[in-house]
Design an enzyme around this catalytic site. Sequence first.
Site, PDB file in Angstrom:
ATOM      1  CE1 TYR A   1     -16.027-130.201  10.430  1.00  0.00           C
ATOM      2  CE2 TYR A   1     -16.462-128.315  11.918  1.00  0.00           C
ATOM      3  CZ  TYR A   1     -17.032-129.519  10.912  1.00  0.00           C
ATOM      4  OH  TYR A   1     -18.346-129.203  10.619  1.00  0.00           O
TER       5      TYR A   1
ATOM      6  NE  ARG B   1     -10.901-129.678   2.760  1.00  0.00           N
ATOM      7  CZ  ARG B   1     -11.796-129.899   1.489  1.00  0.00           C
ATOM      8  NH1 ARG B   1     -12.895-129.571   1.718  1.00  0.00           N
ATOM      9  NH2 ARG B   1     -11.253-129.618   0.319  1.00  0.00           N
TER      10      ARG B   1
ATOM     11  NE  ARG C   1     -26.735-127.987   5.554  1.00  0.00           N
ATOM     12  CZ  ARG C   1     -27.546-126.911   5.807  1.00  0.00           C
ATOM     13  NH1 ARG C   1     -26.145-126.448   3.556  1.00  0.00           N
ATOM     14  NH2 ARG C   1     -29.109-126.535   5.077  1.00  0.00           N
TER      15      ARG C   1
ATOM     16  CG  ASP D   1     -17.649-129.328   2.506  1.00  0.00           C
ATOM     17  OD1 ASP D   1     -18.910-128.968   2.248  1.00  0.00           O
ATOM     18  OD2 ASP D   1     -16.588-128.768   2.764  1.00  0.00           O
TER      19      ASP D   1
END
Lengths: 259, 259
Positions: free
Chosen positions: A113, A201, A50, A52
């Site tokens: 990522y 992040r 999922r 954000d």
Amino acid sequence: MTRFILSIAYDGTGYAGWQVQKIGTGVQEKVEAALAQLFPRRPRLHSSSRTDTGVHALGLVAHFDIPIAAWRPAARKLVLALNAHLPEDIRVCAARRVPAPFHARFDATGKQYRYFVWNHPAMNPLRRGTAWHVPRPLDVPAMRAAARVLVGRHDFRSFTANAGYRPQSTVRTLTRCDLKRNGPLLTFILEADGFLYKMCRGIVGTLVQVGLGKFAVEEMETMLARRDRRGAGMTAPAHGLVLWKVFYPAKIRQRKPTG
Amino acid sequence: MTRFILSIAYDGTGYAGWQVQKIGTGVQEKVEAALAQLFPRRPRLHSSSRTDTGVHALGLVAHFDIPIAAWRPAARKLVLALNAHLPEDIRVCAARRVPAPFHARFDATGKQYRYFVWNHPAMNPLRRGTAWHVPRPLDVPAMRAAARVLVGRHDFRSFTANAGYRPQSTVRTLTRCDLKRNGPLLTFILEADGFLYKMCRGIVGTLVQVGLGKFAVEEMETMLARRDRRGAGMTAPAHGLVLWKVFYPAKIRQRKPTG
């Protein structure tokens, strides 16, 4: 029943993340709406991840089931058919049939990522939707040294935001945390067996603050040990982050597409 | 009088090109409006180049004059001051004082443009504003061979669109026409002493058609010799093109910024 997997790319700017949302639109509902144009019962997508609100993806993986023989053409034709029903900011990049035991989420062994930073006094207007603008000079060697401290099996609780739920464990294995510089463009490449909520992040925001001199490399160990979000640095903004690819075991990955 | 040069980047999506337009907005008028916020008489910008509607730039150069002593801080402060008055899709990347004989257009010795193609059945949604989507496979070696034919001093009339005006000469020296592949991303790098109206896009469109098998490499010589736009291939769309940098003689380029 036939199971398909899709590789999905999207510009997350206009979406409240992947998942179907009560407020805002999730990418998932757009892709399910496109599936509903092609198949009798609206198939439900099961995704690897999922993302954000505002986070992008180039290689999210999701699977769905259709009644046997509901799609006879080659799987690659499904890519064209779905894209014809999708908005331009969402694309299906690949599709193939898989045996029913395959599960996009539970079979994933890891994820990559990438996070992009534009490090120059003036932002690049062509990257303003896909990179974080950090105008002040960064100490890249210090950032790389700090990144090396994070690689390995650690409790990453200090780097995850509270999502209103508590995962069973906040221990993850970060297998790669590289930082490449190409002129003003910095690319962070993060790989792990799994990522906690806002973990990428949190790591990137903290590393940038190391680069700005706010934290010393030596503080990284302490940050991990604290197991408290307030002990680490800031959360980098969503729009610099891209879910790049999802890893599956070689036996699944190397099998020839059946469509 | 003090003369400054600016290096300017913009996302051309929302603009009718660089130049001030009767219909639509030119990037030039936005930058001149920002200058007008800082200086008494609205300074007029003189640019190295004019880009067409929808074309992007990362290194357009323009100069302007202000009354002596109208700007006392360092030239780099001008970057911040101008960006504070510009929309996010236009950024001033650098500024410096130059001696008055310098002219952004007449002193330019060459320019580099880059053109991006996404060559995959599905478009990359993060590149949809900055690359041309070519879904069918391309014969890259044939495209490179065709590009080599174009390098050198030639009459490029077959590759320029009629802009309603006739340049004195359509002879230009193309010093570089490279094609790099990185997965589905193709990057064309074109350098010349000058480019005719839509010349880059005429070259790229034709090379892509070579890659699709519509033209043979052997036809390139004939296309040049014809000196007729109808003899060459299609014009590639504007949104894949970026004015990358402008070249000036070493004595101007290497001089230390005076601000």
